[in-house]
Design a protein around this motif. Sequence first.
Motif, PDB file in Angstrom:
ATOM      1  N   ARG A 131       0.957  -1.174  -0.099  1.00  0.00           N
ATOM      2  CA  ARG A 131      -0.097  -0.001   0.006  1.00  0.00           C
ATOM      3  C   ARG A 131       0.833   1.238   0.040  1.00  0.00           C
ATOM      4  NH1 ARG A 131      -4.537   2.087   4.302  1.00  0.00           N
ATOM      5  NH2 ARG A 131      -5.346   3.730   2.704  1.00  0.00           N
ATOM      6  N   LEU A 132       1.714   1.202   0.808  1.00  0.00           N
ATOM      7  CA  LEU A 132       2.636   2.451   0.871  1.00  0.00           C
ATOM      8  C   LEU A 132       3.600   2.646  -0.435  1.00  0.00           C
ATOM      9  CD1 LEU A 132       4.272   1.816   4.364  1.00  0.00           C
ATOM     10  CD2 LEU A 132       2.927   3.528   3.845  1.00  0.00           C
ATOM     11  N   SER A 133       3.995   1.522  -1.029  1.00  0.00           N
ATOM     12  CA  SER A 133       4.613   1.657  -2.317  1.00  0.00           C
ATOM     13  C   SER A 133       3.588   2.159  -3.529  1.00  0.00           C
ATOM     14  CB  SER A 133       4.976   0.256  -2.981  1.00  0.00           C
ATOM     15  OG  SER A 133       6.219  -0.272  -2.045  1.00  0.00           O
ATOM     16  N   GLU A 134       2.452   1.734  -3.338  1.00  0.00           N
ATOM     17  CA  GLU A 134       1.598   2.385  -4.357  1.00  0.00           C
ATOM     18  C   GLU A 134       1.269   3.658  -4.314  1.00  0.00           C
ATOM     19  OE1 GLU A 134      -1.599   3.142  -6.913  1.00  0.00           O
ATOM     20  OE2 GLU A 134      -0.229   1.350  -7.046  1.00  0.00           O
ATOM     21  N   THR A 135       1.090   4.308  -2.909  1.00  0.00           N
ATOM     22  CA  THR A 135       0.853   5.475  -2.611  1.00  0.00           C
ATOM     23  C   THR A 135       2.048   6.272  -3.163  1.00  0.00           C
ATOM     24  OG1 THR A 135      -0.106   5.050  -0.463  1.00  0.00           O
ATOM     25  CG2 THR A 135       0.532   7.301  -0.776  1.00  0.00           C
ATOM     26  N   VAL A 136       3.248   6.035  -2.967  1.00  0.00           N
ATOM     27  CA  VAL A 136       4.223   6.785  -3.671  1.00  0.00           C
ATOM     28  C   VAL A 136       4.295   6.753  -5.103  1.00  0.00           C
ATOM     29  CG1 VAL A 136       6.981   6.555  -3.814  1.00  0.00           C
ATOM     30  CG2 VAL A 136       6.173   6.188  -1.650  1.00  0.00           C
ATOM     31  N   SER A 137       4.184   5.628  -5.650  1.00  0.00           N
ATOM     32  CA  SER A 137       3.805   5.729  -7.028  1.00  0.00           C
ATOM     33  C   SER A 137       2.926   6.616  -7.742  1.00  0.00           C
ATOM     34  CB  SER A 137       3.784   4.150  -7.592  1.00  0.00           C
ATOM     35  OG  SER A 137       4.866   3.409  -7.382  1.00  0.00           O
ATOM     36  N   ARG A 138       1.863   6.273  -7.210  1.00  0.00           N
ATOM     37  CA  ARG A 138       0.800   7.386  -7.667  1.00  0.00           C
ATOM     38  C   ARG A 138       0.998   8.712  -7.559  1.00  0.00           C
ATOM     39  NH1 ARG A 138      -5.806   7.369  -6.068  1.00  0.00           N
ATOM     40  NH2 ARG A 138      -6.207   8.496  -7.612  1.00  0.00           N
ATOM     41  N   ALA A 139       1.828   9.217  -6.265  1.00  0.00           N
ATOM     42  CA  ALA A 139       1.897  10.468  -6.106  1.00  0.00           C
ATOM     43  C   ALA A 139       3.215  11.074  -7.001  1.00  0.00           C
ATOM     44  CB  ALA A 139       2.447  10.731  -4.726  1.00  0.00           C
ATOM     45  N   LEU A 140       4.099  10.152  -7.141  1.00  0.00           N
ATOM     46  CA  LEU A 140       5.107  10.500  -8.326  1.00  0.00           C
ATOM     47  C   LEU A 140       4.597  10.629  -9.821  1.00  0.00           C
ATOM     48  CD1 LEU A 140       7.961   8.619  -7.228  1.00  0.00           C
ATOM     49  CD2 LEU A 140       7.793  11.065  -7.027  1.00  0.00           C
ATOM     50  N   THR A 141       3.766   9.764 -10.078  1.00  0.00           N
ATOM     51  CA  THR A 141       3.123   9.786 -11.447  1.00  0.00           C
ATOM     52  C   THR A 141       2.312  10.986 -11.698  1.00  0.00           C
ATOM     53  OG1 THR A 141       2.967   7.204 -11.514  1.00  0.00           O
ATOM     54  CG2 THR A 141       1.485   8.460 -13.018  1.00  0.00           C
ATOM     55  N   GLU A 142       1.318  11.468 -10.493  1.00  0.00           N
ATOM     56  CA  GLU A 142       0.478  12.586 -10.803  1.00  0.00           C
ATOM     57  C   GLU A 142       1.234  13.722 -10.561  1.00  0.00           C
ATOM     58  OE1 GLU A 142      -2.588  11.911  -7.844  1.00  0.00           O
ATOM     59  OE2 GLU A 142      -3.119  10.269  -8.849  1.00  0.00           O
ATOM     60  N   THR A 143       2.577  13.782 -10.023  1.00  0.00           N
ATOM     61  CA  THR A 143       3.137  15.063  -9.682  1.00  0.00           C
ATOM     62  C   THR A 143       4.246  15.412 -10.915  1.00  0.00           C
ATOM     63  OG1 THR A 143       3.229  14.659  -7.288  1.00  0.00           O
ATOM     64  CG2 THR A 143       4.595  16.427  -7.972  1.00  0.00           C
ATOM     65  N   ILE A 144       5.101  14.389 -11.211  1.00  0.00           N
ATOM     66  CA  ILE A 144       6.063  14.440 -12.311  1.00  0.00           C
ATOM     67  C   ILE A 144       5.625  14.101 -13.647  1.00  0.00           C
ATOM     68  CG2 ILE A 144       8.380  13.834 -13.124  1.00  0.00           C
ATOM     69  CD1 ILE A 144       8.997  13.072 -10.106  1.00  0.00           C
ATOM     70  N   GLY A 145       5.296  15.236 -14.381  1.00  0.00           N
ATOM     71  CA  GLY A 145       4.750  15.128 -15.596  1.00  0.00           C
ATOM     72  C   GLY A 145       5.894  14.873 -16.692  1.00  0.00           C
ATOM     73  N   PRO A 146       5.484  15.052 -17.922  1.00  0.00           N
ATOM     74  CA  PRO A 146       6.393  15.051 -19.119  1.00  0.00           C
ATOM     75  C   PRO A 146       7.438  16.224 -19.150  1.00  0.00           C
ATOM     76  CG  PRO A 146       4.402  14.523 -20.084  1.00  0.00           C
ATOM     77  CD  PRO A 146       4.173  14.989 -18.594  1.00  0.00           C
ATOM     78  N   ALA A 147       7.038  17.331 -18.608  1.00  0.00           N
ATOM     79  CA  ALA A 147       7.893  18.434 -18.798  1.00  0.00           C
ATOM     80  C   ALA A 147       9.002  18.395 -17.618  1.00  0.00           C
ATOM     81  CB  ALA A 147       7.278  19.820 -18.661  1.00  0.00           C
ATOM     82  N   GLN A 148       8.537  17.746 -16.474  1.00  0.00           N
ATOM     83  CA  GLN A 148       9.454  17.467 -15.316  1.00  0.00           C
ATOM     84  C   GLN A 148      10.369  16.307 -15.493  1.00  0.00           C
ATOM     85  OE1 GLN A 148       6.147  17.721 -15.055  1.00  0.00           O
ATOM     86  NE2 GLN A 148       5.835  19.731 -13.775  1.00  0.00           N
ATOM     87  N   ARG A 149       9.987  15.376 -16.057  1.00  0.00           N
ATOM     88  CA  ARG A 149      10.747  14.388 -16.565  1.00  0.00           C
ATOM     89  C   ARG A 149      11.935  14.481 -17.363  1.00  0.00           C
ATOM     90  NH1 ARG A 149       6.085  11.235 -16.085  1.00  0.00           N
ATOM     91  NH2 ARG A 149       5.468  11.409 -18.216  1.00  0.00           N
ATOM     92  N   ALA A 150      11.429  15.435 -18.482  1.00  0.00           N
ATOM     93  CA  ALA A 150      12.419  16.075 -19.212  1.00  0.00           C
ATOM     94  C   ALA A 150      13.532  16.900 -18.673  1.00  0.00           C
ATOM     95  CB  ALA A 150      11.745  16.980 -20.411  1.00  0.00           C
ATOM     96  N   ALA A 151      13.302  17.791 -17.692  1.00  0.00           N
ATOM     97  CA  ALA A 151      14.221  18.575 -16.785  1.00  0.00           C
ATOM     98  C   ALA A 151      14.980  17.437 -16.156  1.00  0.00           C
ATOM     99  CB  ALA A 151      13.191  19.582 -16.148  1.00  0.00           C
ATOM    100  N   LEU A 152      14.439  16.712 -15.420  1.00  0.00           N
ATOM    101  CA  LEU A 152      15.273  15.547 -14.814  1.00  0.00           C
ATOM    102  C   LEU A 152      16.320  15.032 -15.529  1.00  0.00           C
ATOM    103  CD1 LEU A 152      12.825  14.103 -12.346  1.00  0.00           C
ATOM    104  CD2 LEU A 152      14.767  15.699 -11.617  1.00  0.00           C
ATOM    105  N   SER A 153      15.785  14.444 -16.890  1.00  0.00           N
ATOM    106  CA  SER A 153      16.664  13.748 -17.792  1.00  0.00           C
ATOM    107  C   SER A 153      17.685  14.578 -18.296  1.00  0.00           C
ATOM    108  CB  SER A 153      15.856  13.035 -18.792  1.00  0.00           C
ATOM    109  OG  SER A 153      14.973  11.878 -18.461  1.00  0.00           O
ATOM    110  N   ALA A 154      17.691  15.744 -18.853  1.00  0.00           N
ATOM    111  CA  ALA A 154      18.362  17.003 -19.064  1.00  0.00           C
ATOM    112  C   ALA A 154      19.482  16.983 -18.127  1.00  0.00           C
ATOM    113  CB  ALA A 154      17.642  18.092 -19.601  1.00  0.00           C
ATOM    114  N   LEU A 155      19.063  17.233 -16.771  1.00  0.00           N
ATOM    115  CA  LEU A 155      20.018  17.399 -15.829  1.00  0.00           C
ATOM    116  C   LEU A 155      20.751  16.346 -15.349  1.00  0.00           C
ATOM    117  CD1 LEU A 155      21.104  19.655 -13.833  1.00  0.00           C
ATOM    118  CD2 LEU A 155      19.440  18.991 -12.246  1.00  0.00           C
ATOM    119  N   VAL A 156      20.288  15.079 -15.552  1.00  0.00           N
ATOM    120  CA  VAL A 156      20.907  13.945 -15.100  1.00  0.00           C
ATOM    121  C   VAL A 156      20.782  12.880 -16.097  1.00  0.00           C
ATOM    122  CG1 VAL A 156      21.395  11.976 -13.182  1.00  0.00           C
ATOM    123  CG2 VAL A 156      20.249  14.378 -12.482  1.00  0.00           C
ATOM    124  N   PRO A 157      21.647  12.954 -16.977  1.00  0.00           N
ATOM    125  CA  PRO A 157      21.422  11.961 -18.480  1.00  0.00           C
ATOM    126  C   PRO A 157      21.413  10.614 -18.328  1.00  0.00           C
ATOM    127  CG  PRO A 157      23.080  13.763 -18.728  1.00  0.00           C
ATOM    128  CD  PRO A 157      22.589  13.851 -17.382  1.00  0.00           C
TER     129      PRO A 157
END
Length: 164
Positions: A131-157
Amino acid sequence: MAEPLDDPADQPECPFSQGGGLLPDELRTWMVLLAATGAVEQRLRSVVKETLDVSHDEFLILCLLAEQPEGLRMTRVADLLGRPKTRLTYQIACLQHSGLVTRKSVCGDKRGVEVALTEKGRGRLREASARLSETVSRALTETIGPAQRAALSALVPDLADDAP
């Protein structure tokens, strides 16, 4: 506390996703990570209380100890969590009273105290982990969208290289 929105499309856009402001990419990406961490913590607080009947800070202690079968010195726990030692002493006492951790003196060091997870604590974490893992995954999925993933990937290739 505001209820989380169920549909990610209903979430307001992260103000750090656009770029073009005063912040350099590294600071903007750091802010994206902080926003994601805040969203996870907000969601976890109620789930942790409901499933483990401990505070969020006590949960973090349990998680640290879960990865250390031998236990950890309280000073190390305080350092890893960035918590004052006096506050940690109170939290450990609460966890010990619940039977989730043990506390013992370190051999040869009068001031050293080591804490470890009990079998009861390990069992409670095992039971709650899905249940805790599901909570974390769902919160991250809802918070980190494509623009945020791109920013993270650009900073940490290297993050993009490990993606499935």
